[in-house]
Structures are given as C-alpha cells and as structure tokens.
Design an enzyme around this catalytic site. Structure first.
Site, PDB file in Angstrom:
ATOM      1  N   GLU A 349       0.800  -1.230   0.000  1.00  0.00           N
ATOM      2  CA  GLU A 349       0.000   0.000   0.000  1.00  0.00           C
ATOM      3  C   GLU A 349       0.831   1.278   0.000  1.00  0.00           C
ATOM      4  O   GLU A 349       0.653   2.179   0.821  1.00  0.00           O
ATOM      5  CB  GLU A 349      -0.998  -0.039   1.158  1.00  0.00           C
ATOM      6  CG  GLU A 349      -1.990  -1.175   0.975  1.00  0.00           C
ATOM      7  CD  GLU A 349      -2.885  -1.414   2.164  1.00  0.00           C
ATOM      8  OE1 GLU A 349      -2.781  -0.689   3.169  1.00  0.00           O
ATOM      9  OE2 GLU A 349      -3.696  -2.351   2.104  1.00  0.00           O
ATOM     10  N   GLU A 447      -7.043  -9.394  -2.908  1.00  0.00           N
ATOM     11  CA  GLU A 447      -7.924  -9.341  -1.746  1.00  0.00           C
ATOM     12  C   GLU A 447      -9.320  -8.959  -2.230  1.00  0.00           C
ATOM     13  O   GLU A 447      -9.542  -7.818  -2.618  1.00  0.00           O
ATOM     14  CB  GLU A 447      -7.420  -8.306  -0.724  1.00  0.00           C
ATOM     15  CG  GLU A 447      -5.967  -8.501  -0.328  1.00  0.00           C
ATOM     16  CD  GLU A 447      -5.472  -7.425   0.640  1.00  0.00           C
ATOM     17  OE1 GLU A 447      -6.307  -6.794   1.316  1.00  0.00           O
ATOM     18  OE2 GLU A 447      -4.244  -7.222   0.696  1.00  0.00           O
TER      19      GLU A 447
END
Length: 825
Positions: A349, A447
C-alpha cells in the site's frame, strides 16, 4: 484493505456513490434523450476557439488556448484559481436521465506546476440536499496529458435541480489545461456474454488422449475419464490461525480453495512485536498445514508502508536505526520463507502510506524490491494496493508502478485489492484492469470482498468480479479475503459462509462458478485410439480402462496454447507381448569443444548398443558416424571448428533399431583464454509467446577486478518477421537496471537458430566485477513493437530447461572487443 485496517467513512461514501446499477435501465421511468455513446457535452474539445458551454466553478478564469492540445488545435485553460475546488464546469441536467449510467472522461495537464492532483467531480442537488461524487482522480503533471475516466450512476432523490460536472483539485494558483471531455450514456452490452466468450478462448484448450497398447498400436473402445484436479488460474483465499484450531474451517478451505495467503501471521507486527524477539511459529504451523495439503502460499507482507501498520517499537525509530530495523526485517523474513512463498507483497500500500519513504527517502522503495529479489530470486515480487479497481485510483497506481520500474525495482506482478462496497461494476473493473494491464505484467486480485447485507446481491457482486477477472487475459488469480462469518474482518455481510457453516447465496454462487470452470468428462476411443475433449487449463487425472485389464491412471497438465495438446496412455490390451525393439534414447546433449563434440544420452531399456548419426543441416539427412556404440556417451573428433553439427542417436538390439532421438547441435570452437564465465537462466519456459526473457550472471574467476564498461554480452535468436522493431527492457539488475542497455544487431550471415542477436552493454555506474566475484543477476526482456509471437524452440541461445543459473556457452561475452566466453553460432 483487510484485518486491522481502518476504513475511512468518506471513502466508503464515495465508493457507494459511484457503484453500478444495471446499465441502460430506466428504473426512474425516464427514457434516453440521446443515443447511447453520444457525447452530451457542448464544445468538449474547445475547437470553437472559445469556452462556449463552459462556466467557471468558483473563482477561475477560463480561456481557449492553442498553446497545448490533446487533440485538435485548442484546449481549455483554467487559471486564476483561489481554492482547490475552483475549476471548469458544465451543467448536464437537461441531457441526462435518472436511472442511467454514464461514462465520463477528461484529459488534463498542468501548466505551471510539476505535479498535483486533479479530480473529476459531479455535484447534484435534489430533494435530499447537495451531494458531491468523485468520478476519477489522478496525479497530473506538466509533462504530458493524463486521462481521467470513470462512471456515474444518476440516481437523484426526487427531482434534481442541479447536475454539474466540474474539474478541480490542484492547489490554489495552479493552472491546468483540459481537453476532449466526454459524458456518454453507457452503450448497452451483455458483459457476461462477452466475458464467457473470452473465457472460452483464454482459459480452455483442446486435448487428445491417445490410447495405445504395449506395441504402440491404437486401442479402440477404451474408456477415458478426464477429471480436472486443479485449475491453472489461482483461486484462493486468505486464512488466519483459525485453520490450526477449527477442523471445519480447515476442511472447508482445502475443499474449495487452491491458493492461500495469511491475513496477519506473516506481517512484521505479528513476527516481531518487540525489537529482536522474532517469532514465526504460528506462520510456520500454518505453512506446514498448507504444504501438507498441496496449497501454494502468497507471502504477505515483507513491509507495509502505512504508519499505523508498523510494530509499535518501529514508529519511534529514525535514521540509521530505522534503516537497520528495515534491513533486518527483510533479511529475516525473506530468508525464513525462502522457497516457500510463491509471491511476496514487498511493500504493501505505497499509494496510501509513506512511512519509510518520508524517513529514509524515495530510493528506499526500489531498494526493498532489489533486496528481496537478491535473497529469494525465485519468488515473484508484487506491488499491492486498494482502490485501484473498486475506485478510480488506477491512474495513480499506474504512475507509481512506472516510477518504480524506472528506478530498477524488479516488479514481477501487480496486486489489485478489491474491497468493494454494496455493488460491483464489471464495466468499471474491466476498464481499470485494462489500464493496469498495459505493463504486460501478471495481475492478481489479491484481496476480494464485498459488504452487502442482501446475500443475493452479494452473490451477484462475487460473480461479477470473478467472471470478469477470470475472463481478463492479464489476471492470473483471485484471492478472497476471508470466507467464514465467524472470522471475517468485515463481518458477516461480507462472508460466503454463515456463522453456522451453512452456505449463503454468495457461497452457493462461488461453488457454482468453481463447478462451471472445472472439466470432468468421460468418453470412448475410436478406431484411431483417440479421445478428444476441450477442457479448462490445469491438472487432470486421466483414468483409462479396457476390458479385462486394470485401469491405467496418468496425469495431464493442460497448458495454455492454440494447438491440440497430445498425451499418450499405454495400456495392457490383453494377450502376450513379444520381444520389442528399444525405444528411442532421450536426453541427448551435445557439448562443443576444440575440434570435437562430446555427446551423452539416457539409456534406453532393452538396448544392446547405439548408433550415433551426424549432419551439417538441421533435420538431416544424417550419416552414421559410430555404429553399435556400447555405453551412453561418444566424442566425435571428425569435426571442424566454426561449423554447426546436428546429432541424433538410435538404440538397437536383436529385434531392431529404434527411431532417432530428438536432435542436439553444437558448434566446436577454439577455446578462449579467459577468467570470465556467463551463467544463464530461462525465466519463462514457454517458447511461444510475445516476449523473450533471459537472466544472466557474469562470474570473474580471476585475481583482478574487471570493469563492466568493457563488457558486451550477446544473446542469439531468430526474429520471425522482419517488419517490426525490437524493444529492450532490463526489469531488474543487481548493478541497477539503469546501468544496463541493449541493442539489436541483424546478422549479415544468419546461422542455424540465429539471424539476430541482442547485445547488452553496461554503463559506468555498473562498477566492476571483483576478483572471484560476480555481477549478480541481470534480467533482460525484449519484444517486437507489434507484440507478435516469437518461436524460441530452435533459437541458438535458448534453453527452456534451465530453471536455475548454469554456465552456458551459447551466450557470448566480449572484453574490450575480444571474445572472452562462449561459442558464436
């Protein structure tokens, strides 16, 4: 986005605002006022030479400008801004219909700032008040035009009194150009039918099972059962330590998923909660469980760039102390799981955090990837972030990946998290995947989940994401981020299995998709002994049965390809089998020497001797140079340096002679006196695709260092098509990708397996190879400008069997213009 991550309310509201209702629907009773696909904006490209149709949003000065244009002669220039929301706008109220979905786009570049964020925003005023929806946003520069693209679902509460599209975002006083804006009703298409057509072509292949008896004769009437046991595509899920204590959880996972990733157990804060106290025990137990059940595991994650995700003791570190802790973590976790994790999310991220970058500088990001690749070169290294397919941050993600690649980060794949809100828009998801796919890197949906109280809509969401992903040529896997309501990080409304272990509608839909995308067929061989089928790519258990004999079980790996994949199964069809001639020898290897070629091959059962055959032309005709040779090796000394020779070997016994073996070739050469050695590894064993990838390592076995600026490395291949240009990339090099350059040379006199060579040179920043040292890995990749396929199977320098680095004389190395290693073709 997953366990222990805060989800900001404003983000969720934005996500909900831009998600899909059925395209082209008329749930509000309206009818289109324009044909689908028609641009609803007035003067969208400013080609009138004016800003007619446009108004300023807040304090802003608008003008048509000929200084820059994305298309045509003019663009719109927005200046004099005093707030970040000031910009350029146009009303859509008269041209839009409630209940419809609109595709929105704009091209933007800055005028007086190097970089800033620009947003496309829709303002709506209806009976519930004023709302603002971000359609798209991206980092924009003054160096070129950036396209912003997204969708808007027009769903007012009651009658709308205002619907305004505007471009905003940069800091006050930053001027920007806009051009070629678009708002169009989405053309009605059947996305599911289109996806299914892609799946049929992309994920399946024709196969033929040829059943023969021990004499090689075809067997008619044999029953063939082809049962797929595993998909080539990665269908998996996150697991947590519940797998170690709850047998129901563990059994459901291994029955319905084929890949795993740990939710938190291999993250830094789980492995080293206090400095120096490293503990992988839980992750090791989970890994042992996965390995025992044949489940490959993704590594998540070496580092995590978000500040809140750091171990508490790390947050106070700065400078050298922080760098040391970062390095220790990489060394520890990557070495601990080396060869066990198939992928690594290296620094999670980076779009949404800058903990290490702020403290250690921008170079720390590519370093993390370079260091991880050094420690575990076989693991595929991924970037991984959220809001890149569920929300319009794909442009920012793309720019970040471009920057990392330019800095030499060895990125092997793109991770796209998909944490959706109430609905999933397959059109927008495909659009964003297409945008990311321009890197020609594999994409994994790392995800997936969707929070939706209505389990039937939750099932529709799951199908939309999975069917779209499975149909996309760049996507190689989807990882669900949890499945059971009892331990799902987003709660029961995101699960596919209820608390009591009953399947809800989403779970039933998931199992139906898995059943739809698995092949299980039974048939009978015809007169030619063949049974043909078209199946999904992956692993198969073939069971072949003939009357009066035990079934024969054999495996098949159905790989991607356009041709029919053939497999032969030998059965005992009954009756005695007489003496047989031996089978053709396998594993023939030809090694060139000085005026000689050394041959070796594998023994053939029942053989009493071997005939060695030679030709100077690929495919023969062959002349026997040694008859009845005993043993599995022979050195041919009747050869001339610089000439390429082709060899085959047949096996003989009292019954007869086998067919010829597969051919091997070698070009004897005068040896070079050098301490330099080139090692080679084939990164991609598929010889028929649109890129050639090769990895090299140069060893210096001498007692003095060798400057890399004096070295040139050549890789020989056939281009297959003269029209297209060739493009070179170095995706990773231990000496730094920016220090590696490649040029292509067309050979004046083509040789067998070579009409072109890639010459790799090294810049001054590459330094020297120390005495008794090595250059470290150098990754090369090249492709034609038209992206047509190569056929590497007969290329001189290619060897698809080299899955690990090995000395390779079919790549040449030159030191200051003199050949220092290898044999030219």
């Amino acid at each position: 986005m997953r366990a222990n991550k805060r989800v900001k309310l404003w983000l969720m509201l934005m996500l909900a605002a831009v998600l899909l209702v059925p395209a082209g629907g008329s749930g509000w009773g309206g009818s289109p006022v324009h044909a689908a696909g028609t641009n609803l904006l007035t003067n969208p490209g400013f080609e009138t030479g004016t800003t007619a149709g446009w108004t300023s949003m807040g304090t802003a000065t608008l003008a048509a400008s000929s200084a820059e244009a994305n298309g045509g002669a003019y663009s719109g220039l927005v200046s004099g801004r005093q707030a970040d929301w000031n910009g350029i706008s146009q009303s859509l109220l008269a041209n839009t219909v409630p209940g419809l979905t609109y595709d929105v786009a704009a091209r933007v570049r800055l005028q007086n700032s190097a970089s800033d964020t620009v947003k496309l925003t829709m303002r709506m005023i209806d009976s519930s008040g004023t709302s603002y929806t971000t359609i798209a946003q991206s980092t924009v520069t003054n160096g070129g035009w950036i396209e912003l693209r997204g969708t808007f679902v027009y769903q007012p509460s009651g009658a709308a009194t205002d619907l305004l599209l505007y471009v905003e975002g940069p800091q006050p006083s930053v001027n920007f150009y806009v051009d070629d804006l678009e708002v169009a009703e989405r053309t009605a298409t059947d996305w599911k039918a289109e996806a299914n057509a892609r799946i049929e072509q992309l994920r399946k292949r024709d196969a033929a099972v040829n059943v023969v008896d021990k004499n090689g004769s075809p067997v008619a009437g044999a029953t063939v059962h082809a049962e797929q046991t595993r998909s080539l595509f990665g269908f998996g899920s996150a697991i947590n330590n519940t797998v170690l204590s709850n047998p129901t959880y563990a059994n459901f996972f291994k029955d319905h998923f084929e890949w795993a990733v740990f939710e938190n157990e291999s993250k830094w804060y789980s492995n080293e909660s206090s400095q120096g106290n490293v503990n992988y025990s839980v992750a090791d137990q989970m890994l042992a469980w996965a390995q025992a059940n044949g489940i490959p595991v993704r590594g998540h994650t070496v580092h995590w760039e978000v500040e809140d995700a750091q171990p508490s003791w790390v947050k106070s570190l700065t400078g050298t102390a922080l760098r040391t802790a970062l390095d220790n973590r990489i060394t520890s976790v990557v070495n601990h799981f080396k060869g066990k994790f198939k992928h690594w999310d290296v620094n999670n991220e980076m779009l949404h955090g800058s903990f290490f970058k702020d403290r250690l500088g921008a170079s720390i990001w590519p370093y993390m990837y370079e260091r991880t690749k050094q420690l575990d070169p076989d693991a595929k290294l991924f970037v991984n972030d959220y809001n890149v397919i569920e929300y319009a941050e794909d442009n920012n993600y793309k720019l970040q990946i471009q920057q990392l690649l330019a800095q030499g980060a060895p990125i092997d794949g793109i991770g796209a998290q998909g944490h959706f809100g109430a609905t999933v828009d397959p059109y927008a998801v495909k659009q964003r995947l297409d945008n990311l796919a321009t890197f020609n890197l594999p994409i994994w949906i790392t995800e997936y989940d969707s929070v939706q109280p209505n389990e039937n809509i939750r099932a529709d969401n799951l199908e939309a994401l999975y069917r779209l992903a499975y149909s996309h040529p760049a996507v190689e896997g989807v990882m669900m981020w949890g499945f059971w309501a009892g331990s799902h990080w987003r709660g029961a409304d995101a699960a596919i299995v209820n608390q009591n272990w009953t399947l809800n509608a989403a779970g039933q839909r998931y199992l139906a998709l898995m059943d739809e995308w698995k092949t299980d067929v039974t048939g009978t061989t015809g007169a030619t002994g063949k049974f043909a089928f078209r199946g999904f790519q992956g692993s198969y258990k073939l069971t072949v049965t003939v009357p009066g004999a035990s079934p024969v079980v054999q495996t098949l790996e159905l790989a991607p390809g356009a041709s029919v994949q053939q497999v032969t199964v030998t059965v005992d069809a009954g009756g005695p089998v007489g003496p047989e001639a031996p089978a053709a020898p396998g594993g023939l290897v030809a090694a060139a020497g000085n005026a000689q070629v050394a041959l070796s091959w594998n023994a053939s059962t029942g053989a009493t001797g071997y005939n060695v055959k030679r030709s100077t032309a690929s495919g023969g005709p062959y002349v026997t140079v040694a008859a009845g040779t005993v043993g599995t090796s022979y050195t041919d000394t009747g050869v001339t340096n610089g000439t390429t020779y082709y060899y085959t070997v047949s096996a003989i016994n009292a019954v007869g002679e086998s067919a010829n073996s597969a051919a091997a070739s070698a070009t004897p050469n005068v040896p070079v006196a050098s301490d330099l050695v080139v090692q080679y590894k084939a990164n991609n064993p598929n010889p028929n695709d649109n890129q050639i990838t090769a990895q090299f390592n140069i060893k210096n076995r001498g007692s003095a260092p060798v400057a890399m600026t004096g070295l040139k490395l050549r890789y020989y291949f056939t281009k297959e098509g003269a029209g297209a240009a060739l493009n070179f990339w170095s995706d990773y090099a231990q000496i730094g990708g920016s220090n590696v350059s490649g040029t292509f040379v067309t050979m004046a006199a083509p040789k067998p397996g070579a009409d072109t060579y890639l010459e790799i040179s090294f810049g001054a920043g590459a330094g020297s190879i120390p005495a008794n040292g090595q250059s470290g890995e150098i990754h090369a990749r090249f492709a034609k400008s038209d992206w047509t396929n190569f056929n590497e199977s007969d290329d001189y320098s290619y060897d698809g069997t080299k899955a690990a680095f090995a000395d390779w004389s079919k790549v040449t190395l030159y030191l200051n213009g003199q050949r220092a290693w290898g044999n030219e073709p």
